[in-house]
Design a protein around this motif. Structure first.
Motif, PDB file in Angstrom:
ATOM      1  N   LEU A 122       0.849  -1.196   0.000  1.00 38.16           N
ATOM      2  CA  LEU A 122       0.000   0.000   0.000  1.00 38.16           C
ATOM      3  C   LEU A 122       0.882   1.242   0.000  1.00 38.16           C
ATOM      4  CD1 LEU A 122      -2.637  -1.142   2.658  1.00 38.16           C
ATOM      5  CD2 LEU A 122      -2.796  -1.309   0.158  1.00 38.16           C
ATOM      6  N   MET A 126      -7.230   3.652   3.343  1.00 39.73           N
ATOM      7  CA  MET A 126      -6.733   2.831   2.246  1.00 39.73           C
ATOM      8  C   MET A 126      -5.256   2.485   2.390  1.00 39.73           C
ATOM      9  SD  MET A 126      -9.525   2.473   0.750  1.00 39.73           S
ATOM     10  CE  MET A 126      -8.914   1.442  -0.585  1.00 39.73           C
ATOM     11  N   TRP A 151      -4.037  -2.521   5.895  1.00 40.15           N
ATOM     12  CA  TRP A 151      -4.912  -3.682   5.688  1.00 40.15           C
ATOM     13  C   TRP A 151      -5.743  -3.928   6.946  1.00 40.15           C
ATOM     14  CZ3 TRP A 151      -5.644  -5.800   1.049  1.00 40.15           C
ATOM     15  CH2 TRP A 151      -4.660  -5.621   0.065  1.00 40.15           C
ATOM     16  N   PRO A 199      -8.962  -1.682   2.722  1.00 44.08           N
ATOM     17  CA  PRO A 199      -8.383  -2.903   2.147  1.00 44.08           C
ATOM     18  C   PRO A 199      -8.570  -4.084   3.094  1.00 44.08           C
ATOM     19  CG  PRO A 199      -6.875  -1.063   1.881  1.00 44.08           C
ATOM     20  CD  PRO A 199      -7.986  -0.582   2.763  1.00 44.08           C
ATOM     21  N   LYS A 253      -5.585  -8.826  -4.785  1.00 45.78           N
ATOM     22  CA  LYS A 253      -6.146  -7.889  -3.810  1.00 45.78           C
ATOM     23  C   LYS A 253      -5.615  -6.478  -4.052  1.00 45.78           C
ATOM     24  CE  LYS A 253      -7.760 -10.561   0.079  1.00 45.78           C
ATOM     25  NZ  LYS A 253      -9.035  -9.826   0.077  1.00 45.78           N
ATOM     26  N   LEU A 280      -7.622  -2.676  -5.762  1.00 43.88           N
ATOM     27  CA  LEU A 280      -7.736  -1.408  -5.031  1.00 43.88           C
ATOM     28  C   LEU A 280      -7.753  -0.231  -5.994  1.00 43.88           C
ATOM     29  CD1 LEU A 280      -5.222  -2.057  -2.101  1.00 43.88           C
ATOM     30  CD2 LEU A 280      -7.714  -2.229  -2.047  1.00 43.88           C
TER      31      LEU A 280
END
Length: 336
Positions: free
Chosen positions: A251, A262, A265, A303, A329, A333
């Motif tokens: 991220l 965001m 996790w 997330p 995953k 996003l």
């Protein structure tokens, strides 16, 4: 509290006491019992993370945080007891293989009842009893620089290249640990150096000296005592950095982008929330760092990790599997 919500229940979080309890019992009993903590956390834990599912979304804030705070203090006491029984087991001259099992079990206990508790207690006033207990917990895992580095650098720069505790996409957990441990130590020193504290005046240097003195004192007591103490600290630190790896893997914030839900996790798995102080509700922790762990709530649209921290442990160790599961995953996003 909104109509229809009920307070966050306290009782399920008492299940987290099973781990330090079985570790202390195993160290006192010796022999095969020394492996009980590792089997419970790394064997049974991932299964419970899966089968117990996610916590209900209808929970509100508890009417009082007092029992939740007291639970942190109880874990701190049990953390000290677990390390004391490990050292005693070494002094008694237990066989090396049972000592090795005890090191892993106790290190896992130190990672939870020591480090995660210190993480919670460390977000308090610097001279409070809670903050002092946090520093003691981190001293017992030879990672006394963590609190300042975490509070000052990680929370400010998370999901950017300036944060050594945020993992890049494609980075393995092994490479991440090898990178982040020395960088966090260096960063912690720099925090104090920028305030004019260099050399011996730097708190990081003084804490490191205390840690070395503690190891030396145990070595004088019995060489095996120092070895197992350092061993449990290494296991605990690895678990800490494994969790750092999972929490923000891949991220990234765009240039000038503010931190949001965001950039961490989230997992709502019951077992991770119940026994790890809601740590897997990580977006809430970053956005509300001063809020008690018992008040944290999940964010819609954050997330979503495929499991809690127990269920992600073994996949994270096997990099091809981890990357295979995480790639879709991350791809799903929205762009930064």
């Amino acid at each position: 509290m909104c109509m229809g919500e009920r307070p966050t229940p306290f009782a399920p979080h008492l299940l987290g006491l099973i781990n330090p309890g079985v570790v202390i019992a195993g160290n006192l009993l010796g022999g095969p019992a020394t492996a009980m903590g590792a089997v419970w956390m790394l064997g049974v834990g991932p299964v419970l993370d899966r089968v117990l599912g996610s916590r209900p979304r209808t929970q509100g804030k508890p009417t009082s945080g007092t029992p939740f705070k007291a639970l942190l203090y109880l874990h701190t006491f049990l953390h000290v007891c677990a390390i004391a029984t490990l050292v005693w087991l070494a002094v008694l001259g237990a066989e090396w293989y049972w000592l090795a099992a005890a090191v892993v079990s106790t290190g896992i206990c130190s990672g939870v009842s020591g480090i995660i508790v210190a993480h919670e207690l460390g977000h308090t006033r610097p001279k409070s009893i809670s903050a002092r207990l946090a520093r003691m917990n981190m001293l017992l895992v030879l990672y006394g620089h963590f609190t300042e580095e975490h509070n000052v650098t990680h929370h400010k720069h998370v999901a950017t290249a300036a944060d050594p505790a945020s993992a890049d996409e494609g980075e393995t957990v092994w490479g991440f640990v090898a990178r982040t441990v020395p960088k966090q130590f260096k960063d912690a020193y720099s925090i104090h150096a920028k305030r004019g504290a260099r050399g011996w005046r730097n708190r990081v240097v003084r804490v490191a000296a205390v840690e070395l003195a503690l190891v030396a004192a145990l070595a004088a007591l019995a060489p095996h005592a120092a070895l197992v103490f350092v061993g449990q600290a290494a296991v605990a630190v690895f678990l800490l950095e494994y969790i750092n790896y999972v929490q923000h893997y891949g991220l990234r914030r765009g240039e000038g982008e503010r931190q949001s839900k965001m950039h961490s996790w989230q997992s709502e798995r019951r077992w991770s929330c119940w026994t790890l102080f809601n740590l897997s509700l990580h977006p809430a922790h970053h956005l509300k760092a001063s809020e008690g762990w018992w008040d944290l709530q999940p964010y819609d649209g954050a997330p979503d990790m495929f499991s809690g921290y127990y269920g992600t442990f073994w996949p994270a160790l096997f990099s091809p599997l981890w990357k295979r599961w995480m790639a879709p995953k991350l791809a799903a996003l929205p762009p930064s």
